[in-house]
Design a protein around this motif. Structure first.
Motif, mmCIF file in Angstrom:
data_model
loop_
_atom_site.group_PDB
_atom_site.id
_atom_site.type_symbol
_atom_site.label_atom_id
_atom_site.label_comp_id
_atom_site.label_asym_id
_atom_site.label_seq_id
_atom_site.Cartn_x
_atom_site.Cartn_y
_atom_site.Cartn_z
ATOM 1 N N UNK A 3 40.940 -39.571 -37.939
ATOM 2 C CA UNK A 3 41.952 -38.525 -38.039
ATOM 3 C C UNK A 3 43.284 -39.169 -38.423
ATOM 4 N N UNK A 4 43.880 -38.676 -39.492
ATOM 5 C CA UNK A 4 45.208 -39.128 -39.929
ATOM 6 C C UNK A 4 46.181 -37.994 -39.663
ATOM 7 N N UNK A 5 47.072 -38.180 -38.700
ATOM 8 C CA UNK A 5 47.937 -37.109 -38.221
ATOM 9 C C UNK A 5 49.356 -37.237 -38.769
ATOM 10 N N UNK A 6 49.843 -36.167 -39.365
ATOM 11 C CA UNK A 6 51.199 -36.100 -39.876
ATOM 12 C C UNK A 6 51.206 -35.834 -41.377
ATOM 13 N N UNK A 7 52.323 -35.346 -41.886
ATOM 14 C CA UNK A 7 53.574 -35.084 -41.172
ATOM 15 C C UNK A 7 53.573 -33.751 -40.430
ATOM 16 N N UNK A 8 54.415 -33.690 -39.377
ATOM 17 C CA UNK A 8 54.501 -32.476 -38.574
ATOM 18 C C UNK A 8 55.169 -31.327 -39.304
ATOM 19 N N UNK A 9 56.101 -31.626 -40.182
ATOM 20 C CA UNK A 9 56.827 -30.583 -40.921
ATOM 21 C C UNK A 9 56.202 -30.355 -42.297
ATOM 22 N N UNK A 10 54.867 -30.377 -42.345
ATOM 23 C CA UNK A 10 54.180 -30.291 -43.635
ATOM 24 C C UNK A 10 54.510 -29.008 -44.394
ATOM 25 N N UNK A 11 54.631 -27.893 -43.683
ATOM 26 C CA UNK A 11 54.894 -26.636 -44.380
ATOM 27 C C UNK A 11 56.229 -26.688 -45.106
ATOM 28 N N UNK A 12 57.273 -27.128 -44.418
ATOM 29 C CA UNK A 12 58.582 -27.248 -45.064
ATOM 30 C C UNK A 12 58.538 -28.264 -46.197
ATOM 31 N N UNK A 13 57.813 -29.364 -45.991
ATOM 32 C CA UNK A 13 57.725 -30.401 -47.021
ATOM 33 C C UNK A 13 57.037 -29.853 -48.277
ATOM 34 N N UNK A 14 55.930 -29.123 -48.080
ATOM 35 C CA UNK A 14 55.240 -28.534 -49.231
ATOM 36 C C UNK A 14 56.112 -27.533 -49.963
ATOM 37 N N UNK A 15 56.871 -26.766 -49.205
ATOM 38 C CA UNK A 15 57.840 -25.833 -49.795
ATOM 39 C C UNK A 15 58.826 -26.600 -50.679
ATOM 40 N N UNK A 16 59.367 -27.694 -50.145
ATOM 41 C CA UNK A 16 60.327 -28.512 -50.889
ATOM 42 C C UNK A 16 59.693 -29.154 -52.123
#
Length: 465
Positions: free
Chosen positions: A422-435
């Motif tokens: 399991x590779x965990x992160x990033x936690x703010x993936x939704x915002x990052x994908x938006x950006x």
């Protein structure tokens, strides 16, 4: 002068304004504003308070200006399936129902009187969820037909907020697919299906891809917040944005977008609308660049979020994880059972399920949490097996992104039950994908692969075996 991008990421329980910029080849994030969200009971119905949410969106924009970090581009993502109907004066008709409202009970049968479930899946490739827009609109047709008769347009929630900012109506592709009314072949509304169901075709506007320019702020918005900005469509479905930010350049990757819901799947270049795929309750939601998010919706951390509110004392999620890890109770529940969708009391619902299935009943809050975490791990393992059978591929790792990637115990449980790294992160993936999608629009990256490589280099990724 530094160039800022703004992701407004609104989930079922909170929203946040995340500023992003590229610095020395890496993506840098700054949370500029955060606000609460949640469904509210209005005359017996669960509804969203869109007026307050839009005030919060504008407040976050003002905070950017006050910080001297004015974004050149911005986009909004939210949860899926929910919508507003607008009349000929662009005013919202009726209530803005939340997907957990029970008005859709029995609406699947009404839909299947017109089109059988097998044909519906073959036409749309979308997993049956009783809250999908197709069933919500059937509820409107059955219970509030006058609203549909008066409606001139339908906008999903993020599209509505973009309209309030710009005065321009756009229907974004990734979110539109979750309505169960879009053809995966044409990437457009299935107007024949819509006509058969008796929904007014005129309310469904032209669908636009992520990365489409919507417009600049309306003059009155610019005056209020103190600056102008280009509004760009991200993948407006929050899971669509999260999947865009998976930190790998490899194709055929397995992921879990972990939050209120756990969305577990892979990416396909063509939808699988087969009967076998339908039987396994897998879905083909739209992704960036017309990729398909072939996944299963799993109830996810909604169950933990619910029981946390019901505990007699207030505990952090870290404390709950720590206490749950020491429990030995073997009981397992089906996380996707309808009894967990919107129970009056989640603790009672978990106990009742264990009793009904002849398993050990959890006796305290920590055993409740342990049952939920272990049940999620087992569900993940079963889902991997199904995806591998359907795709004919083996996956040796899982990328966990989103807020749930910070739950170490759940990551350990996931590795244990699935037998995968399991590779965990990033936690703010939704915002990052938006950006990322905004940056792709502005040619900061050549393509999505290059953007994902930047994510991999910019954020810490923890590995669990």
């Amino acid at each position: 002068m530094e160039k800022y991008y703004l992701a407004v990421d609104i989930g079922a329980s909170s929203g946040r304004h995340i500023l992003g910029r590229l610095k020395d080849g890496k993506l840098s994030l700054e949370e500029i504003y955060r606000f609460p969200n949640g469904m509210k009971t209005v005359d017996g119905s669960l509804c969203w308070d869109l007026e307050t949410l839009f005030l919060e969106i504008k407040e976050g924009l003002k905070r950017c200006r006050e910080a001297g970090k004015v974004p050149s581009f911005m986009g909004i993502d939210t949860w899926a399936v929910d919508y507003v109907l607008l009349d000929d004066r662009e005013q919202v008709l009726g209530k803005t129902y939340g997907y957990r409202d029970n008005r859709t009970a029995g609406m699947d049968d009404k839909v299947y009187e017109i089109i059988c479930q097998e044909e519906l899946y073959g036409r749309t490739g979308i997993q049956k969820q009783i809250f999908n827009t197709i069933y919500q609109l059937m509820a409107a047709k059955q219970k509030e037909p006058e609203l549909l008769e008066r409606a001139e347009s339908l906008l999903l929630i993020p599209d509505y907020f973009h309209f309030l900012l710009t005065g321009v109506k756009r229907t974004e592709y990734t979110n539109a697919t979750t309505t169960q009314l879009v053809s995966p072949a044409t990437k457009e509304w299935d107007y024949e299906l819509i006509d058969r169901l008796g929904y007014p075709k005129k309310i469904f506007g032209k669908i636009s891809k992520p990365g489409t320019y919507v417009g600049n702020f309306r003059e009155e918005i610019s005056r209020e917040v103190g600056f102008d900005c280009q509004v760009i469509l991200p993948a407006t479905h929050d899971t669509g944005s999260a999947v865009a930010a998976i930190p790998t350049t490899k194709e055929h990757t397995l992921y879990i977008s972990s939050g209120t819901w756990s969305l577990m799947g892979t990416e396909l270049l063509a939808a699988d609308c087969s009967l076998e795929s339908m039987k396994r309750n897998l879905t083909n939601e739209g992704g960036y660049d017309y990729r398909f998010r072939y996944l299963k919706n799993i109830m996810g951390l909604w169950m933990i979020q619910s029981v946390r509110k019901e505990f007699k004392e207030e505990y952090s999620y870290a404390a709950i994880c720590e206490q749950a890890s020491g429990q030995k109770i073997p009981s397992i529940v089906d996380c996707n059972d309808n009894s967990f969708l919107a129970p009056v009391n989640m603790i009672d619902a978990v106990k009742a399920y264990c009793e009904k299935t002849g398993q050990q009943t959890p006796e305290n809050e920590w055993e409740i949490a342990a049952v939920i975490y272990n049940s999620l791990g087992k569900c993940y393992a079963e889902t991997i097996e199904q995806i591998e059978q359907m795709t004919g591929r083996k996956y040796d790792r899982i990328h966990v992104v989103g807020g749930g990637s910070n739950a170490e115990y759940l990551n350990q449980i996931t590795a244990k039950y699935t037998g995968r790294a399991v590779y965990a992160g990033p936690g703010e993936a939704t915002a990052i994908g938006n950006l990322l999608v905004q940056m792709l629009y502005n040619h900061e990256f050549a393509d999505l692969k290059e953007g994902r490589a930047c994510v991999r280099e910019s954020f810490e990724i923890k590995k669990y075996l």
